[in-house]
Design a protein around this motif. Structure first.
Motif, PDB file in Angstrom:
ATOM      1  N   LEU A 193       0.908  -0.993  -0.278  1.00 21.76           N
ATOM      2  CA  LEU A 193       0.321   0.223   0.146  1.00 21.76           C
ATOM      3  C   LEU A 193       0.665   0.836  -0.249  1.00 21.76           C
ATOM      4  O   LEU A 193       0.551   2.047  -1.052  1.00 21.76           O
ATOM      5  N   ILE A 194       1.976   1.394   0.527  1.00 20.33           N
ATOM      6  CA  ILE A 194       2.924   2.582   1.333  1.00 20.33           C
ATOM      7  C   ILE A 194       3.365   2.519  -0.433  1.00 20.33           C
ATOM      8  O   ILE A 194       3.440   3.882  -1.038  1.00 20.33           O
ATOM      9  N   SER A 195       4.084   1.758  -0.768  1.00 15.82           N
ATOM     10  CA  SER A 195       4.769   1.601  -1.985  1.00 15.82           C
ATOM     11  C   SER A 195       3.577   2.489  -3.163  1.00 15.82           C
ATOM     12  O   SER A 195       4.593   3.097  -3.951  1.00 15.82           O
ATOM     13  N   GLY A 196       2.581   2.310  -3.354  1.00 14.24           N
ATOM     14  CA  GLY A 196       1.572   2.768  -4.376  1.00 14.24           C
ATOM     15  C   GLY A 196       1.761   4.315  -4.312  1.00 14.24           C
ATOM     16  O   GLY A 196       1.321   4.980  -4.514  1.00 14.24           O
ATOM     17  N   ILE A 197       1.358   4.638  -2.446  1.00 11.39           N
ATOM     18  CA  ILE A 197       1.251   5.416  -1.940  1.00 11.39           C
ATOM     19  C   ILE A 197       2.494   6.489  -2.892  1.00 11.39           C
ATOM     20  O   ILE A 197       2.359   7.257  -3.382  1.00 11.39           O
ATOM     21  N   GLU A 198       3.502   5.875  -2.298  1.00 11.74           N
ATOM     22  CA  GLU A 198       5.162   6.606  -2.138  1.00 11.74           C
ATOM     23  C   GLU A 198       4.734   6.238  -4.300  1.00 11.74           C
ATOM     24  O   GLU A 198       5.836   8.043  -4.642  1.00 11.74           O
ATOM     25  N   SER A 199       4.198   5.825  -4.801  1.00  8.70           N
ATOM     26  CA  SER A 199       3.924   5.948  -6.251  1.00  8.70           C
ATOM     27  C   SER A 199       3.851   7.281  -7.194  1.00  8.70           C
ATOM     28  O   SER A 199       4.495   8.004  -8.073  1.00  8.70           O
ATOM     29  N   PRO A 209       2.664 -26.740  -0.310  1.00 12.72           N
ATOM     30  CA  PRO A 209       1.808 -26.405  -1.892  1.00 12.72           C
ATOM     31  C   PRO A 209       2.015 -24.762  -1.794  1.00 12.72           C
ATOM     32  O   PRO A 209       1.246 -24.141  -0.490  1.00 12.72           O
ATOM     33  N   GLN A 210       1.858 -23.964  -3.434  1.00 10.18           N
ATOM     34  CA  GLN A 210       1.284 -22.901  -2.790  1.00 10.18           C
ATOM     35  C   GLN A 210      -0.123 -22.457  -2.463  1.00 10.18           C
ATOM     36  O   GLN A 210      -0.503 -23.489  -3.333  1.00 10.18           O
ATOM     37  N   LEU A 211      -0.540 -21.941  -1.739  1.00  7.63           N
ATOM     38  CA  LEU A 211      -1.477 -21.671  -1.506  1.00  7.63           C
ATOM     39  C   LEU A 211      -2.962 -20.273  -2.925  1.00  7.63           C
ATOM     40  O   LEU A 211      -1.933 -19.179  -2.633  1.00  7.63           O
ATOM     41  N   THR A 212      -3.705 -21.397  -3.048  1.00 11.73           N
ATOM     42  CA  THR A 212      -4.510 -20.600  -3.506  1.00 11.73           C
ATOM     43  C   THR A 212      -4.959 -19.041  -2.894  1.00 11.73           C
ATOM     44  O   THR A 212      -5.516 -19.242  -1.249  1.00 11.73           O
ATOM     45  N   ALA A 213      -5.300 -17.987  -3.645  1.00 14.16           N
ATOM     46  CA  ALA A 213      -5.349 -16.772  -2.974  1.00 14.16           C
ATOM     47  C   ALA A 213      -6.174 -16.295  -3.672  1.00 14.16           C
ATOM     48  O   ALA A 213      -6.310 -16.014  -4.842  1.00 14.16           O
ATOM     49  N   LEU A 214      -7.077 -15.123  -3.100  1.00 15.41           N
ATOM     50  CA  LEU A 214      -7.253 -14.017  -3.123  1.00 15.41           C
ATOM     51  C   LEU A 214      -6.222 -12.233  -3.797  1.00 15.41           C
ATOM     52  O   LEU A 214      -6.017 -12.024  -2.766  1.00 15.41           O
ATOM     53  N   THR A 215      -6.489 -12.005  -4.965  1.00 18.61           N
ATOM     54  CA  THR A 215      -4.992 -11.218  -5.652  1.00 18.61           C
ATOM     55  C   THR A 215      -5.655  -9.882  -6.267  1.00 18.61           C
ATOM     56  O   THR A 215      -6.787 -10.312  -6.256  1.00 18.61           O
ATOM     57  N   ARG A 216      -5.041  -9.053  -5.681  1.00 15.53           N
ATOM     58  CA  ARG A 216      -5.915  -7.524  -5.713  1.00 15.53           C
ATOM     59  C   ARG A 216      -4.160  -6.475  -6.020  1.00 15.53           C
ATOM     60  O   ARG A 216      -3.494  -7.288  -5.562  1.00 15.53           O
ATOM     61  N   ASP A 217      -4.322  -5.848  -6.900  1.00 18.06           N
ATOM     62  CA  ASP A 217      -3.129  -4.737  -7.017  1.00 18.06           C
ATOM     63  C   ASP A 217      -3.492  -4.042  -5.380  1.00 18.06           C
ATOM     64  O   ASP A 217      -3.456  -2.741  -5.689  1.00 18.06           O
ATOM     65  N   ILE A 218      -2.746  -4.108  -4.664  1.00 17.53           N
ATOM     66  CA  ILE A 218      -2.320  -3.023  -3.410  1.00 17.53           C
ATOM     67  C   ILE A 218      -2.324  -2.064  -3.496  1.00 17.53           C
ATOM     68  O   ILE A 218      -2.029  -0.624  -3.214  1.00 17.53           O
ATOM     69  N   ALA A 219      -0.537  -1.770  -4.874  1.00 18.71           N
ATOM     70  CA  ALA A 219       0.202  -1.036  -4.820  1.00 18.71           C
ATOM     71  C   ALA A 219      -1.254  -0.202  -5.567  1.00 18.71           C
ATOM     72  O   ALA A 219      -0.896   1.266  -5.468  1.00 18.71           O
ATOM     73  N   ALA A 220      -2.260  -0.415  -6.225  1.00 16.27           N
ATOM     74  CA  ALA A 220      -2.615   0.662  -7.351  1.00 16.27           C
ATOM     75  C   ALA A 220      -3.771   1.609  -6.128  1.00 16.27           C
ATOM     76  O   ALA A 220      -3.908   1.897  -6.839  1.00 16.27           O
ATOM     77  N   TYR A 221      -4.145   0.717  -5.649  1.00 16.61           N
ATOM     78  CA  TYR A 221      -5.025   1.299  -4.144  1.00 16.61           C
ATOM     79  C   TYR A 221      -4.302   1.967  -3.986  1.00 16.61           C
ATOM     80  O   TYR A 221      -5.267   3.174  -3.539  1.00 16.61           O
ATOM     81  N   GLY A 222      -3.142   1.876  -3.518  1.00 16.62           N
ATOM     82  CA  GLY A 222      -2.416   2.812  -2.719  1.00 16.62           C
ATOM     83  C   GLY A 222      -2.464   4.464  -3.570  1.00 16.62           C
ATOM     84  O   GLY A 222      -2.884   5.127  -3.065  1.00 16.62           O
ATOM     85  N   ALA A 223      -2.363   4.248  -5.137  1.00 16.08           N
ATOM     86  CA  ALA A 223      -2.042   5.294  -5.698  1.00 16.08           C
ATOM     87  C   ALA A 223      -3.252   5.841  -5.949  1.00 16.08           C
ATOM     88  O   ALA A 223      -3.180   7.201  -6.158  1.00 16.08           O
ATOM     89  N   CYS A 224      -4.059   5.444  -5.950  1.00 11.95           N
ATOM     90  CA  CYS A 224      -5.315   5.598  -6.391  1.00 11.95           C
ATOM     91  C   CYS A 224      -6.646   6.493  -4.940  1.00 11.95           C
ATOM     92  O   CYS A 224      -6.644   7.605  -5.108  1.00 11.95           O
ATOM     93  N   ALA A 225      -5.639   6.246  -4.235  1.00 13.25           N
ATOM     94  CA  ALA A 225      -5.454   6.989  -2.540  1.00 13.25           C
ATOM     95  C   ALA A 225      -4.993   8.558  -2.349  1.00 13.25           C
ATOM     96  O   ALA A 225      -6.289   9.450  -2.669  1.00 13.25           O
ATOM     97  N   ALA A 226      -3.404   8.104  -3.132  1.00 13.06           N
ATOM     98  CA  ALA A 226      -3.240   9.151  -3.118  1.00 13.06           C
ATOM     99  C   ALA A 226      -3.060  10.239  -4.138  1.00 13.06           C
ATOM    100  O   ALA A 226      -3.207  11.354  -3.920  1.00 13.06           O
ATOM    101  N   ARG A 227      -3.920   9.654  -5.229  1.00 13.14           N
ATOM    102  CA  ARG A 227      -4.255  10.632  -6.662  1.00 13.14           C
ATOM    103  C   ARG A 227      -5.578  12.075  -5.645  1.00 13.14           C
ATOM    104  O   ARG A 227      -5.956  12.918  -6.266  1.00 13.14           O
ATOM    105  N   THR A 228      -6.647  10.485  -5.422  1.00  9.89           N
ATOM    106  CA  THR A 228      -7.844  11.357  -4.672  1.00  9.89           C
ATOM    107  C   THR A 228      -7.224  12.463  -3.486  1.00  9.89           C
ATOM    108  O   THR A 228      -7.927  13.563  -3.819  1.00  9.89           O
TER     109      THR A 228
END
Length: 339
Positions: A84-90, A288-307
């Motif tokens: 999240l912070i990496s997205g904000i910083e971007s 085994p590798q884990l089944t996961a719910l994936t999302r672009d957290i960095a993009a989430y942070g970037a959107c928050a910063a832009r807003t």
């Protein structure tokens, strides 16, 4: 080495402090030659205006605040916050805007921190994370007239603009997938119950299980740590009626849950399927590798910063919905073993 002051610049330039103030604030009263000389000296000695001076002049702080009401260790073990912070910083770094980050122990401390930051002119706006179902920070920050953007469900943000994703849709997809594999006994190792997004996931999980004709599921709330996730998993797996599939509210707890299953000699995925919310390198480093719910957290942070930057600039700001987390099946899920 002491911080350089206006008096130091005035002495070096051979002018009055008033002249230095005029020059540095781009006000009339000094010649362009003198202004250029003063600014050159200021740059050479590394002078920067104090936050108090900026506040008095109404100047921008060129910083935004982010307070996190969790133990500091959370930031070191929770991949979500670092992404999240990496997205904000971007969004902030290219504009030379700083991120003021601080952990606090209570919402009262967080509100007071924002009051201090805003009152002293140290920030131009703030990001509000970990919304609660009933959140005292929302009306308190709105009353400050501080530009704020919340990250979380709009129904818990009052009049604040929010950036959010539809966790209910992601939960319904996950339950439907597990039911299609043949699982009937589902459990969930959830996060803190007072968090707004936890409440959304709780309601969606129970509703999806009912819609799929499954028995009432078991939900255990935790503090998101690996230790608490392991304890919750152990209690589920030693129970008389243990689940055949568990959904975890973060990747750290899912990895801990996998370790507990291996400790108890329970085969993953044939005797127990596991799903992690929020994908990360952790989920793919284990076997085994884990089944996961994936999302672009960095993009989430970037959107928050832009807003937030739009709100600081007094632009028109509305809430933004980012894409919901998508299920990525891996080796930790399969049809349950019969018999």
């Amino acid at each position: 080495m002491k911080r350089p002051t206006i008096a130091d610049i005035a002495r070096e330039a051979g002018v009055s402090k008033v002249a230095v103030s005029y020059a540095l604030n781009d006000q009339p009263g000094v010649s362009e030659q003198t202004r250029a000389k003063i600014k050159a000296i200021a740059q050479e000695v590394g002078w920067r205006p104090s936050s108090a001076a900026r506040a008095l002049n109404g100047a921008r702080a060129r910083a935004v605040g982010l307070a996190v009401c969790r133990p500091p260790r959370t930031l070191s073990v929770e991949p979500f916050f670092m992404e999240l912070i990496s997205g904000i910083e971007s969004e902030l770094a290219p504009r030379s805007i700083a991120l003021m980050l601080q952990t606090v122990s209570s919402h009262a401390d967080e509100i007071e921190l924002y009051r201090v930051w805003w009152g002293e002119g140290r920030v131009d706006g703030a990001l509000l994370v970990d919304l609660h179902v009933s959140d005292a920070r929302v009306p308190a920050l709105a009353a400050l007239d501080l530009p704020v953007v919340a990250l979380g469900p709009p129904q818990s943000a009052g009049a604040l603009p929010t950036v959010w994703s539809d966790d209910a849709t992601s939960m319904r997809e996950t339950v439907a997938y597990l039911a299609a594999l043949g699982h009937r006994a589902l459990a969930r190792v959830a996060g803190l119950p007072k968090l707004a997004h936890t409440a959304v996931r709780d309601a969606a999980f129970e509703a999806a299980c009912r819609a799929a004709g499954l028995p009432d599921p078991v939900v255990t709330h935790t503090d998101y740590s690996g230790e608490d996730g392991a304890r919750a998993t152990r209690r589920l797996l030693i129970a008389e009626q243990r689940p055949t599939a568990i959904i975890y509210d973060n990747d750290v707890m899912a990895v801990a849950g996998l370790s507990v299953a291996q400790e108890l000699a329970i085969d993953v995925p044939h005797e127990l399927s596991l799903v992690a919310w929020d994908d990360s390198p952790f989920t793919q480093a284990v076997r085994p590798q884990l089944t996961a719910l994936t999302r672009d957290i960095a993009a989430y942070g970037a959107c928050a910063a832009r807003t937030l930057l739009a709100a600081v600039d007094k632009g028109a700001v509305t809430s933004s919905q980012v894409p919901a987390a998508q299920l990525v099946p891996r080796a930790s899920t399969s049809p349950p073993r019969r018999g």
